[in-house]
Every structure is written in structure tokens, then in C-alpha cells.
Design a protein around this motif. Structure first.
Motif, PDB file in Angstrom:
ATOM      1  N   LEU A 117       4.680  20.297  18.576  1.00  0.00           N
ATOM      2  CA  LEU A 117       4.211  19.258  17.669  1.00  0.00           C
ATOM      3  C   LEU A 117       5.298  18.236  17.377  1.00  0.00           C
ATOM      4  O   LEU A 117       6.484  18.481  17.594  1.00  0.00           O
ATOM      5  CB  LEU A 117       3.737  19.875  16.350  1.00  0.00           C
ATOM      6  N   ILE A 118       4.858  17.096  16.879  1.00  0.00           N
ATOM      7  CA  ILE A 118       5.767  16.111  16.292  1.00  0.00           C
ATOM      8  C   ILE A 118       5.487  16.132  14.792  1.00  0.00           C
ATOM      9  O   ILE A 118       4.376  15.820  14.362  1.00  0.00           O
ATOM     10  CB  ILE A 118       5.512  14.706  16.848  1.00  0.00           C
ATOM     11  N   LYS A 119       6.461  16.517  14.009  1.00  0.00           N
ATOM     12  CA  LYS A 119       6.249  16.655  12.576  1.00  0.00           C
ATOM     13  C   LYS A 119       6.285  15.293  11.890  1.00  0.00           C
ATOM     14  O   LYS A 119       7.201  14.498  12.122  1.00  0.00           O
ATOM     15  CB  LYS A 119       7.301  17.567  11.965  1.00  0.00           C
ATOM     16  N   LEU A 120       5.297  15.046  11.041  1.00  0.00           N
ATOM     17  CA  LEU A 120       5.221  13.798  10.297  1.00  0.00           C
ATOM     18  C   LEU A 120       5.159  14.074   8.807  1.00  0.00           C
ATOM     19  O   LEU A 120       4.536  15.047   8.363  1.00  0.00           O
ATOM     20  CB  LEU A 120       3.986  12.988  10.721  1.00  0.00           C
ATOM     21  N   ASN A 121       5.771  13.195   8.021  1.00  0.00           N
ATOM     22  CA  ASN A 121       5.733  13.306   6.570  1.00  0.00           C
ATOM     23  C   ASN A 121       4.376  12.866   6.027  1.00  0.00           C
ATOM     24  O   ASN A 121       3.663  12.072   6.648  1.00  0.00           O
ATOM     25  CB  ASN A 121       6.842  12.454   5.943  1.00  0.00           C
ATOM     26  N   ARG A 122       4.048  13.346   4.840  1.00  0.00           N
ATOM     27  CA  ARG A 122       2.753  13.024   4.235  1.00  0.00           C
ATOM     28  C   ARG A 122       2.730  11.641   3.606  1.00  0.00           C
ATOM     29  O   ARG A 122       1.710  10.964   3.613  1.00  0.00           O
ATOM     30  CB  ARG A 122       2.401  14.064   3.166  1.00  0.00           C
ATOM     31  N   LEU A 123       3.845  11.194   3.053  1.00  0.00           N
ATOM     32  CA  LEU A 123       3.863   9.959   2.274  1.00  0.00           C
ATOM     33  C   LEU A 123       4.387   8.786   3.096  1.00  0.00           C
ATOM     34  O   LEU A 123       5.384   8.903   3.804  1.00  0.00           O
ATOM     35  CB  LEU A 123       4.731  10.139   1.020  1.00  0.00           C
ATOM     36  N   LYS A 183       0.836  -1.194   0.000  1.00  0.00           N
ATOM     37  CA  LYS A 183       0.000   0.000   0.000  1.00  0.00           C
ATOM     38  C   LYS A 183       0.875   1.249   0.000  1.00  0.00           C
ATOM     39  O   LYS A 183       2.028   1.237   0.431  1.00  0.00           O
ATOM     40  CB  LYS A 183      -0.909   0.023   1.228  1.00  0.00           C
ATOM     41  N   VAL A 184       0.296   2.320  -0.503  1.00  0.00           N
ATOM     42  CA  VAL A 184       0.891   3.655  -0.445  1.00  0.00           C
ATOM     43  C   VAL A 184      -0.133   4.568   0.220  1.00  0.00           C
ATOM     44  O   VAL A 184      -1.315   4.534  -0.118  1.00  0.00           O
ATOM     45  CB  VAL A 184       1.255   4.183  -1.843  1.00  0.00           C
ATOM     46  N   GLU A 185       0.312   5.377   1.172  1.00  0.00           N
ATOM     47  CA  GLU A 185      -0.591   6.257   1.911  1.00  0.00           C
ATOM     48  C   GLU A 185      -0.145   7.706   1.777  1.00  0.00           C
ATOM     49  O   GLU A 185       1.048   8.013   1.812  1.00  0.00           O
ATOM     50  CB  GLU A 185      -0.638   5.889   3.392  1.00  0.00           C
ATOM     51  N   PHE A 186      -1.136   8.578   1.648  1.00  0.00           N
ATOM     52  CA  PHE A 186      -0.878  10.023   1.624  1.00  0.00           C
ATOM     53  C   PHE A 186      -1.704  10.656   2.736  1.00  0.00           C
ATOM     54  O   PHE A 186      -2.939  10.611   2.708  1.00  0.00           O
ATOM     55  CB  PHE A 186      -1.255  10.616   0.271  1.00  0.00           C
ATOM     56  N   ASP A 187      -1.026  11.226   3.723  1.00  0.00           N
ATOM     57  CA  ASP A 187      -1.696  11.811   4.884  1.00  0.00           C
ATOM     58  C   ASP A 187      -1.991  13.283   4.595  1.00  0.00           C
ATOM     59  O   ASP A 187      -1.090  14.123   4.565  1.00  0.00           O
ATOM     60  CB  ASP A 187      -0.817  11.669   6.126  1.00  0.00           C
ATOM     61  N   MET A 188      -3.275  13.580   4.427  1.00  0.00           N
ATOM     62  CA  MET A 188      -3.677  14.953   4.105  1.00  0.00           C
ATOM     63  C   MET A 188      -3.591  15.887   5.305  1.00  0.00           C
ATOM     64  O   MET A 188      -3.680  17.107   5.156  1.00  0.00           O
ATOM     65  CB  MET A 188      -5.101  14.947   3.543  1.00  0.00           C
ATOM     66  N   ALA A 189      -3.426  15.335   6.524  1.00  0.00           N
ATOM     67  CA  ALA A 189      -3.346  16.160   7.738  1.00  0.00           C
ATOM     68  C   ALA A 189      -1.926  16.245   8.284  1.00  0.00           C
ATOM     69  O   ALA A 189      -1.722  16.798   9.367  1.00  0.00           O
ATOM     70  CB  ALA A 189      -4.281  15.619   8.808  1.00  0.00           C
ATOM     71  N   ALA A 190      -0.938  15.703   7.582  1.00  0.00           N
ATOM     72  CA  ALA A 190       0.442  15.712   8.075  1.00  0.00           C
ATOM     73  C   ALA A 190       0.952  17.138   8.204  1.00  0.00           C
ATOM     74  O   ALA A 190       0.582  18.030   7.439  1.00  0.00           O
ATOM     75  CB  ALA A 190       1.340  14.905   7.143  1.00  0.00           C
ATOM     76  N   ASN A 191       1.836  17.341   9.176  1.00  0.00           N
ATOM     77  CA  ASN A 191       2.268  18.697   9.513  1.00  0.00           C
ATOM     78  C   ASN A 191       3.760  18.924   9.313  1.00  0.00           C
ATOM     79  O   ASN A 191       4.360  19.767   9.967  1.00  0.00           O
ATOM     80  CB  ASN A 191       1.910  19.002  10.973  1.00  0.00           C
ATOM     81  N   ALA A 192       4.393  18.173   8.419  1.00  0.00           N
ATOM     82  CA  ALA A 192       5.844  18.295   8.245  1.00  0.00           C
ATOM     83  C   ALA A 192       6.248  19.699   7.822  1.00  0.00           C
ATOM     84  O   ALA A 192       7.358  20.153   8.100  1.00  0.00           O
ATOM     85  CB  ALA A 192       6.328  17.278   7.207  1.00  0.00           C
ATOM     86  N   GLY A 193       5.351  20.400   7.152  1.00  0.00           N
ATOM     87  CA  GLY A 193       5.687  21.746   6.684  1.00  0.00           C
ATOM     88  C   GLY A 193       5.278  22.850   7.636  1.00  0.00           C
ATOM     89  O   GLY A 193       5.406  24.032   7.302  1.00  0.00           O
ATOM     90  N   ALA A 194       4.776  22.492   8.818  1.00  0.00           N
ATOM     91  CA  ALA A 194       4.318  23.517   9.763  1.00  0.00           C
ATOM     92  C   ALA A 194       5.487  24.372  10.247  1.00  0.00           C
ATOM     93  O   ALA A 194       6.561  23.870  10.551  1.00  0.00           O
ATOM     94  CB  ALA A 194       3.618  22.866  10.949  1.00  0.00           C
ATOM     95  N   LYS A 195       5.254  25.683  10.317  1.00  0.00           N
ATOM     96  CA  LYS A 195       6.300  26.599  10.759  1.00  0.00           C
ATOM     97  C   LYS A 195       6.298  26.761  12.281  1.00  0.00           C
ATOM     98  O   LYS A 195       7.337  26.731  12.922  1.00  0.00           O
ATOM     99  CB  LYS A 195       6.120  27.957  10.079  1.00  0.00           C
ATOM    100  N   LYS A 196       5.124  26.928  12.858  1.00  0.00           N
ATOM    101  CA  LYS A 196       5.012  27.043  14.308  1.00  0.00           C
ATOM    102  C   LYS A 196       4.728  25.665  14.882  1.00  0.00           C
ATOM    103  O   LYS A 196       3.587  25.239  14.967  1.00  0.00           O
ATOM    104  CB  LYS A 196       3.901  28.027  14.680  1.00  0.00           C
ATOM    105  N   ALA A 197       5.793  24.960  15.245  1.00  0.00           N
ATOM    106  CA  ALA A 197       5.635  23.555  15.637  1.00  0.00           C
ATOM    107  C   ALA A 197       6.350  23.230  16.939  1.00  0.00           C
ATOM    108  O   ALA A 197       6.770  22.107  17.161  1.00  0.00           O
ATOM    109  CB  ALA A 197       6.171  22.658  14.526  1.00  0.00           C
ATOM    110  N   GLU A 198       6.471  24.202  17.826  1.00  0.00           N
ATOM    111  CA  GLU A 198       7.202  23.974  19.071  1.00  0.00           C
ATOM    112  C   GLU A 198       6.617  22.830  19.886  1.00  0.00           C
ATOM    113  O   GLU A 198       7.335  22.118  20.588  1.00  0.00           O
ATOM    114  CB  GLU A 198       7.207  25.259  19.917  1.00  0.00           C
TER     115      GLU A 198
END
Length: 243
Positions: free
Chosen positions: A177-183, A160-175
């Protein structure tokens, strides 16, 4: 809002669980849908509940600093909604996919902090939630047994291949947060049963998924992220498909 939807889905799944028991009496009445398995394509609607968590490894910095004492991944419950397309290859083999497969989950990490930032809302035990809305494209090979009356069992496996539409890897204000990739990508395996009724086929299935891609977009400047190295997804799903 999501917890209300979970209760509704759980009620529907519980109702469908009674259907296979009702179908036992139909074995005395003959074979339902005798030509169903001979069709080249099958289509269906899939509805499920999943239990998921993160499998992760600690970064070496975790042993060098003492601000985070313990990190644990918490299990969470989510929902699945998908559209099934099944292609018959032979008498016992089918190739299937879900062109539209949405998964809603809310995973979480629990941190034991030695120096919590209480003015910032932290406590000695702090939980950081990671919401996910994933669009998944699986490709699976299914091996089925011979049909016994109105019943059949099968095993399946694939990728399977998954694309997470709610992933926050590109978030700027992430103090916080845990950043996750979309793919993400991974493999799946499961077991299911076909119950044939006069007008439809009901299929309960249990499936396990192993994510192989590293989801973690690590940021060395974030205390909730820098102590973790790789993050992989782990999921077990119970679903019902109506064809």
C-alpha cells in the motif's frame, strides 16, 4: 458497484445539460423567480463528476536505488454529492459553503519495476490504487455579474478542509500500500452560470482544487512508498446545483 453509479450520474448530468438550452426560449416569456437573488439564504443540492490525480515529488532514495524505475500518477474519475448553503452579502457577493460534501475517488500510481515480485502478484508494470471517501468542508466567496434576463455568470474562490474516511495511514499490514493521511487542506477557484427557471435555478459549474497539505505518510520500509516524498491532491470538478 461504483462504475454503475458513475454511469447513472453521467446520465443525469447529460440530461441537465440540455436544460440551459431549453431555457433560452423562456427569455421571451419574462423574468423567472424575480425575487430569488434578494433572499438572504439559498439552499441547493449539488451533484458532480470529478477528475483527479496526485501531484508528487520523488524522494532522494529514488535516485539511489533501481528497484523502481518510473513512478507516475494516473488520472481517475469520481463522484461528488453535496448540500449547498449560500448567504447573500451584497448585490454581487455571496458567501457559500457545503455542510455535507462527499467526494468519492479512486486515484492510482503506476510503477515500472525492475525486479517485480511475480509470486506476490507484481508485474514489470504495477498499478497501486488508492480509494478515497472524503468529507469536505469548503468556504467560498462568490462574485456574480448583473442578472441578464434569466441568466447570470459568477466566479468563486476559497479554501477547504478535507477528511478522508478511507485513508490508510494507520494500517499495520501495508506492504503493498501507499499510506495516506486522513486530513488535507487546500484552495479552490471556479466559474459558474445561473439559469433561472419558473420553479428552480440550475447552476453548472467548473471548479479546480489544489491540495496544499502533504498526504503522504511515508514509510521508508515500503518500496512503493519510500521512493515518494510529498503527495498533493489535484482535482477538476464539473457539477450541477439545483436551488
Amino acid at each position: 458497484m461504483q462504475h454503475l453509479l458513475r454511469y447513472k450520474i453521467a446520465f443525469v448530468l447529460s440530461a441537465f445539460l440540455c436544460c440551459p438550452l431549453l431555457g433560452i426560449s423562456q427569455l421571451r416569456d419574462g423574468i423567472n423567480l424575480p425575487d430569488h437573488d434578494e433572499k438572504e439564504f439559498h439552499f441547493g443540492i449539488n451533484l458532480g463528476l470529478n477528475r483527479s490525480h496526485f501531484s508528487f515529488t520523488h524522494h532522494p532514495i529514488f535516485m539511489q536505488r533501481d528497484s523502481v524505475m518510473v513512478v507516475e500518477s494516473i488520472n481517475s474519475t469520481g463522484l461528488n454529492l453535496a448540500w449547498l448553503v449560500d448567504k447573500r452579502l451584497s448585490e454581487h457577493f455571496n458567501l457559500r459553503t457545503f455542510p455535507l460534501d462527499l467526494t468519492f475517488t479512486e486515484k492510482a500510481f503506476e510503477y515500472n519495476l525492475k525486479y517485480p515480485d511475480r509470486p506476490g502478484g507484481e508485474d514489470s508494470i504495477t498499478i497501486k490504487k488508492v480509494q478515497s471517501i472524503s468529507l469536505t468542508f469548503p468556504l467560498q466567496l462568490k462574485f456574480s455579474s448583473d442578472r441578464i434576463g434569466n441568466f447570470k455568470v459568477y466566479m468563486m474562490g476559497g479554501g477547504k478542509v478535507e477528511f478522508d474516511m478511507a485513508a490508510n495511514a494507520g494500517a499495520k499490514k501495508a506492504e503493498n500500500l501507499i499510506k495516506l493521511n486522513r486530513l488535507d487542506y487546500g484552495i479552490e477557484a471556479g466559474l459558474g452560470f445561473h439559469f433561472y427557471y419558473p420553479y428552480f435555478v440550475l447552476t453548472p459549474e467548473v471548479k479546480i482544487g489544489w491540495g496544499l497539505g502533504n498526504l503522504h505518510a511515508r514509510d521508508k520500509d515500503l518500496k512503493f512508498s519510500n521512493v515518494i516524498d510529498k503527495i498533493n491532491s489535484r482535482t477538476i470538478t464539473f457539477s450541477l446545483t439545483v436551488e
